[in-house]
Design an enzyme around this catalytic site. Structure first.
Site, PDB file in Angstrom:
ATOM      1  N   ASP A  40       3.921   0.321  12.234  1.00  0.00           N
ATOM      2  CA  ASP A  40       2.720  -0.290  11.653  1.00  0.00           C
ATOM      3  C   ASP A  40       2.513  -1.737  12.101  1.00  0.00           C
ATOM      4  O   ASP A  40       1.471  -2.331  11.825  1.00  0.00           O
ATOM      5  CB  ASP A  40       2.778  -0.238  10.117  1.00  0.00           C
ATOM      6  CG  ASP A  40       2.602   1.190   9.617  1.00  0.00           C
ATOM      7  OD1 ASP A  40       2.122   2.031  10.381  1.00  0.00           O
ATOM      8  OD2 ASP A  40       2.967   1.455   8.458  1.00  0.00           O
ATOM      9  N   ARG A  46      -0.438  13.953  13.682  1.00  0.00           N
ATOM     10  CA  ARG A  46       0.033  13.926  12.288  1.00  0.00           C
ATOM     11  C   ARG A  46       0.088  15.308  11.623  1.00  0.00           C
ATOM     12  O   ARG A  46      -0.608  15.584  10.636  1.00  0.00           O
ATOM     13  CB  ARG A  46      -0.777  12.932  11.469  1.00  0.00           C
ATOM     14  CG  ARG A  46      -0.715  11.547  12.079  1.00  0.00           C
ATOM     15  CD  ARG A  46      -1.314  10.503  11.215  1.00  0.00           C
ATOM     16  NE  ARG A  46      -0.374   9.961  10.264  1.00  0.00           N
ATOM     17  CZ  ARG A  46      -0.636   8.922   9.483  1.00  0.00           C
ATOM     18  NH1 ARG A  46      -1.802   8.342   9.541  1.00  0.00           N
ATOM     19  NH2 ARG A  46       0.262   8.467   8.633  1.00  0.00           N
ATOM     20  N   LYS A  68       0.838  -1.216   0.000  1.00  0.00           N
ATOM     21  CA  LYS A  68       0.000   0.000   0.000  1.00  0.00           C
ATOM     22  C   LYS A  68       0.867   1.258   0.000  1.00  0.00           C
ATOM     23  O   LYS A  68       0.687   2.157  -0.820  1.00  0.00           O
ATOM     24  CB  LYS A  68      -0.903  -0.003   1.241  1.00  0.00           C
ATOM     25  CG  LYS A  68      -1.555   1.346   1.529  1.00  0.00           C
ATOM     26  CD  LYS A  68      -2.500   1.290   2.702  1.00  0.00           C
ATOM     27  CE  LYS A  68      -1.897   1.584   4.050  1.00  0.00           C
ATOM     28  NZ  LYS A  68      -1.619   3.002   4.332  1.00  0.00           N
ATOM     29  N   ASN A  69       1.815   1.303   0.934  1.00  0.00           N
ATOM     30  CA  ASN A  69       2.552   2.554   1.116  1.00  0.00           C
ATOM     31  C   ASN A  69       3.604   2.798   0.036  1.00  0.00           C
ATOM     32  O   ASN A  69       4.162   3.881  -0.045  1.00  0.00           O
ATOM     33  CB  ASN A  69       3.180   2.602   2.517  1.00  0.00           C
ATOM     34  CG  ASN A  69       2.104   2.755   3.588  1.00  0.00           C
ATOM     35  OD1 ASN A  69       0.957   3.062   3.278  1.00  0.00           O
ATOM     36  ND2 ASN A  69       2.458   2.517   4.841  1.00  0.00           N
ATOM     37  N   ARG A 111      -8.759  -0.855   4.094  1.00  0.00           N
ATOM     38  CA  ARG A 111      -7.942   0.227   3.510  1.00  0.00           C
ATOM     39  C   ARG A 111      -6.563  -0.301   3.128  1.00  0.00           C
ATOM     40  O   ARG A 111      -5.918   0.250   2.239  1.00  0.00           O
ATOM     41  CB  ARG A 111      -7.772   1.363   4.531  1.00  0.00           C
ATOM     42  CG  ARG A 111      -9.024   2.183   4.741  1.00  0.00           C
ATOM     43  CD  ARG A 111      -8.738   3.325   5.657  1.00  0.00           C
ATOM     44  NE  ARG A 111      -7.527   4.014   5.195  1.00  0.00           N
ATOM     45  CZ  ARG A 111      -6.919   4.970   5.866  1.00  0.00           C
ATOM     46  NH1 ARG A 111      -7.393   5.354   7.021  1.00  0.00           N
ATOM     47  NH2 ARG A 111      -5.837   5.537   5.384  1.00  0.00           N
ATOM     48  N   CYS A 141      -5.461  12.035  12.944  1.00  0.00           N
ATOM     49  CA  CYS A 141      -6.213  10.789  12.890  1.00  0.00           C
ATOM     50  C   CYS A 141      -6.003  10.061  14.203  1.00  0.00           C
ATOM     51  O   CYS A 141      -5.236  10.515  15.050  1.00  0.00           O
ATOM     52  CB  CYS A 141      -5.823   9.935  11.695  1.00  0.00           C
ATOM     53  SG  CYS A 141      -4.269   9.116  11.880  1.00  0.00           S
TER      54      CYS A 141
HETATM   55  N1  EPU Z   1       5.660  14.497  11.516  1.00  0.00           N
HETATM   56  C1  EPU Z   1       5.701  15.820  11.894  1.00  0.00           C
HETATM   57  N2  EPU Z   1       5.524  16.767  10.936  1.00  0.00           N
HETATM   58  C2  EPU Z   1       5.318  16.447   9.631  1.00  0.00           C
HETATM   59  C3  EPU Z   1       5.289  15.088   9.257  1.00  0.00           C
HETATM   60  C4  EPU Z   1       5.455  14.136  10.238  1.00  0.00           C
HETATM   61  O1  EPU Z   1       5.882  16.149  13.062  1.00  0.00           O
HETATM   62  O2  EPU Z   1       5.174  17.360   8.804  1.00  0.00           O
HETATM   63  C5  EPU Z   1       5.824  13.451  12.561  1.00  0.00           C
HETATM   64  C6  EPU Z   1       4.562  12.588  12.702  1.00  0.00           C
HETATM   65  O3  EPU Z   1       3.614  13.189  13.551  1.00  0.00           O
HETATM   66  C7  EPU Z   1       5.130  11.307  13.253  1.00  0.00           C
HETATM   67  C8  EPU Z   1       6.507  11.223  12.595  1.00  0.00           C
HETATM   68  O4  EPU Z   1       6.799  12.530  12.130  1.00  0.00           O
HETATM   69  O5  EPU Z   1       5.262  11.418  14.627  1.00  0.00           O
HETATM   70  C9  EPU Z   1       6.615  10.247  11.455  1.00  0.00           C
HETATM   71  O6  EPU Z   1       5.616  10.535  10.483  1.00  0.00           O
HETATM   72  P1  EPU Z   1       5.839  10.251   8.938  1.00  0.00           P
HETATM   73  O7  EPU Z   1       5.687  11.532   8.199  1.00  0.00           O
HETATM   74  O8  EPU Z   1       7.098   9.481   8.764  1.00  0.00           O
HETATM   75  O9  EPU Z   1       4.619   9.309   8.612  1.00  0.00           O
HETATM   76  P2  EPU Z   1       3.604   9.396   7.412  1.00  0.00           P
HETATM   77  O10 EPU Z   1       4.323   9.720   6.157  1.00  0.00           O
HETATM   78  O11 EPU Z   1       2.449  10.214   7.792  1.00  0.00           O
HETATM   79  C10 EPU Z   1       3.925   6.879   6.739  1.00  0.00           C
HETATM   80  C11 EPU Z   1       3.023   5.706   6.505  1.00  0.00           C
HETATM   81  C12 EPU Z   1       2.484   5.219   7.833  1.00  0.00           C
HETATM   82  C13 EPU Z   1       3.654   4.812   8.701  1.00  0.00           C
HETATM   83  C14 EPU Z   1       4.611   6.005   8.866  1.00  0.00           C
HETATM   84  C15 EPU Z   1       5.863   5.670   9.633  1.00  0.00           C
HETATM   85  C16 EPU Z   1       2.039   6.078   4.356  1.00  0.00           C
HETATM   86  C17 EPU Z   1       0.848   6.407   3.597  1.00  0.00           C
HETATM   87  N3  EPU Z   1       1.910   6.113   5.668  1.00  0.00           N
HETATM   88  O12 EPU Z   1       3.135   7.886   7.352  1.00  0.00           O
HETATM   89  O13 EPU Z   1       1.681   4.082   7.557  1.00  0.00           O
HETATM   90  O14 EPU Z   1       3.195   4.424   9.959  1.00  0.00           O
HETATM   91  O15 EPU Z   1       5.011   6.485   7.561  1.00  0.00           O
HETATM   92  O16 EPU Z   1       6.538   4.627   9.043  1.00  0.00           O
HETATM   93  O17 EPU Z   1       3.081   5.763   3.800  1.00  0.00           O
HETATM   94  C18 EPU Z   1      -0.242   2.724   7.694  1.00  0.00           C
HETATM   95  O18 EPU Z   1       0.086   2.208   6.613  1.00  0.00           O
HETATM   96  O19 EPU Z   1      -1.144   2.272   8.409  1.00  0.00           O
HETATM   97  C19 EPU Z   1       0.460   3.923   8.153  1.00  0.00           C
HETATM   98  C20 EPU Z   1      -0.017   4.714   9.100  1.00  0.00           C
END
Ligand code: EPU
Length: 417
Positions: free
Chosen positions: A305, A121, A22-23, A398, A116
């Protein structure tokens, strides 16, 4: 298909094929906007989040159609429109459209994806990085508007390795003028997959798989064929279910190379795993063992995850385990539901839980409140004695293409109702 019914207590046996990731698929689909030519994305999982991304691409004017083994995307004509509604708010990956649209059109309008249940996030890192590349943002009425008169490369230092922010910078960077250097980039395999697709399209990206990426922008991209890699989180979910039920299975096509820390945890929990040409074979020890401390970390660490899945298994181990969540602040919500099945999980604070292994779980009616927590409840149901009903299953769909069918192939008594 709102609920899943499980008759638990059966050890999983047999083999199961692992779906596409998915990701990895979602940012690659967003990236198809960066070329005016046709792309073919094979092994794309047929899950709700991919369907949502397809609907957003169609809204932008792309022609998208399912073929036998994947998705064909033709983005010759892109018409800029506001991206809003459930497909945006309910799916964090819609944020990738920001970087892709800024790259392709120089502007983007997107409903704020919001927080969420797994955490706040924020998107500050995305916005700040894109601003460094010449984008001006305005926010109002729940919408984010970004526009760049001249999108240009920049040297961007990320204070933490955000997966989504790294993806957005790459997406904006490949068509921007000049070079973009990301220092402190996330190293998740899904980012490498995005880079590989873009490289197939002709983009020049150096340092893939490391925390320092160099993107030489400005190359006109062609369409490309790409195969989505197998989903390490789905493989890890099934692996945890095998440990929890004391089974013996083959995870066909599982990306063992991306799962070193998961395999290490599996061995601590009492499973023997070995890698073959076909995937990962595993034999659980009968009863899961507690672990001293399981800590989630950015890749290559143990993935957040899979934390909920591990929590479900440790809940039935005999003895105490400590689970530390270092990525999101609200990942322990599933503990309350697991406790209804006889688990004794004590949440110390937002980042730590003590699992007083109960030895066994019993069936109950429980509710999935998010994707990975929902999958953990299915695992708990497979391990538990008696009947379990998991409601709120649209969250699970999802990310899991066919969770009930997959577990049925492994001998479980499970059905979606
Ligand atoms: N963060 C910030 N500011 C930002 C972005 C992130 O503070 O602008 C913080 C977040 O709050 C969190 C940390 O940084 O504490 C890591 O967040 P990250 O941006 O790495 O996560 P993401 O891109 O929102 C993706 C995956 C998640 C997975 C995380 C960590 C996708 C669509 N989602 O999320 O997957 O848990 O990386 O590996 O790729 C899932 O598949 O169920 C899922 C939630």
């Amino acid at each position: 298909m709102d609920s899943i019914h499980i008759h638990g207590g059966i050890a999983l046996q047999g083999q199961v094929h692992i779906q596409g990731s998915k990701n990895a698929a979602l940012p690659v689909l967003a990236a198809t906007l960066l070329t005016a030519e046709r792309s073919y994305i094979r092994n794309c999982p047929r899950i709700a989040d991919v369907h949502a991304m397809v609907s957003l691409l169609k809204k932008l004017g792309c022609h998208v159609s399912w073929r036998e083994d994947g998705l064909q995307v033709d983005s010759a004509e892109v018409s800029l429109g506001a991206m809003q509604g459930e497909a945006v708010k309910g799916m964090r990956s819609s944020l990738c459209l920001l970087g892709a649209l800024l790259g392709r059109c120089g502007e983007a309008v997107l409903e704020h994806p919001g927080g969420c249940v797994i955490g706040e996030r924020p998107i500050d890192l995305h916005l700040r990085a894109l601003e460094q590349m010449g984008v001006t943002f305005s926010e109002g009425k729940g919408m984010i508007r970004g526009a760049a008169r001249r999108l240009h490369g920049a040297r961007i230092e990320l204070p933490l390795p955000s997966v989504g922010a790294t993806e957005n910078i790459i997406l904006a960077g490949v068509l921007a003028e000049g070079d973009t250097c990301i220092i402190g980039a996330a190293k998740e395999p899904e980012i490498t997959a995005l880079c590989r697709y873009l490289q197939n399209c002709g983009a020049s990206i150096e340092g893939t798989g490391t925390d320092r990426l160099l993107i030489h922008g400005g190359t006109r991209l062609r369409g490309a064929d790409f195969t989505v890699p197998p989903d390490r989180i789905v493989a890890g979910t099934y692996l945890m279910a095998c440990i929890g039920t004391g089974g013996c299975i083959l995870l066909e096509g599982a990306p063992a190379g991306e799962m070193a820390d998961v395999l290490k945890a599996a061995s601590q929990m009492g499973a023997s795993c070995w890698v073959t040409e076909e995937g990962i074979c595993m034999q659980a020890s009968g009863f899961p063992r507690p672990v001293e401390r399981l800590v989630t970390m950015p890749y290559p660490g143990f993935p957040t995850d899979l934390q909920s899945a591990a929590l479900a298994v440790l809940a039935a181990a005999e003895g105490q385990s400590i689970v530390e969540e270092r990525i999101f602040e609200n990942r322990f919500r599933v503990a309350e539901e697991l406790n209804r099945m006889g688990a004794r999980i004590e949440q110390v604070d937002a980042h730590m839980a003590v699992v007083h292994g109960a030895g066994k779980l019993h069936g109950a009616e429980v509710e999935a409140k998010e994707l990975r927590g929902g999958a953990a409840l299915v695992i708990a149901g497979l391990m538990a004695q008696g009947e379990t009903k998991v409601t709120g299953c649209p969250y699970i769909y999802r990310g899991y293409e066919n969770i009930c069918k997959d577990f049925r192939e492994l001998g479980a008594r499970i059905a979606s109702v």
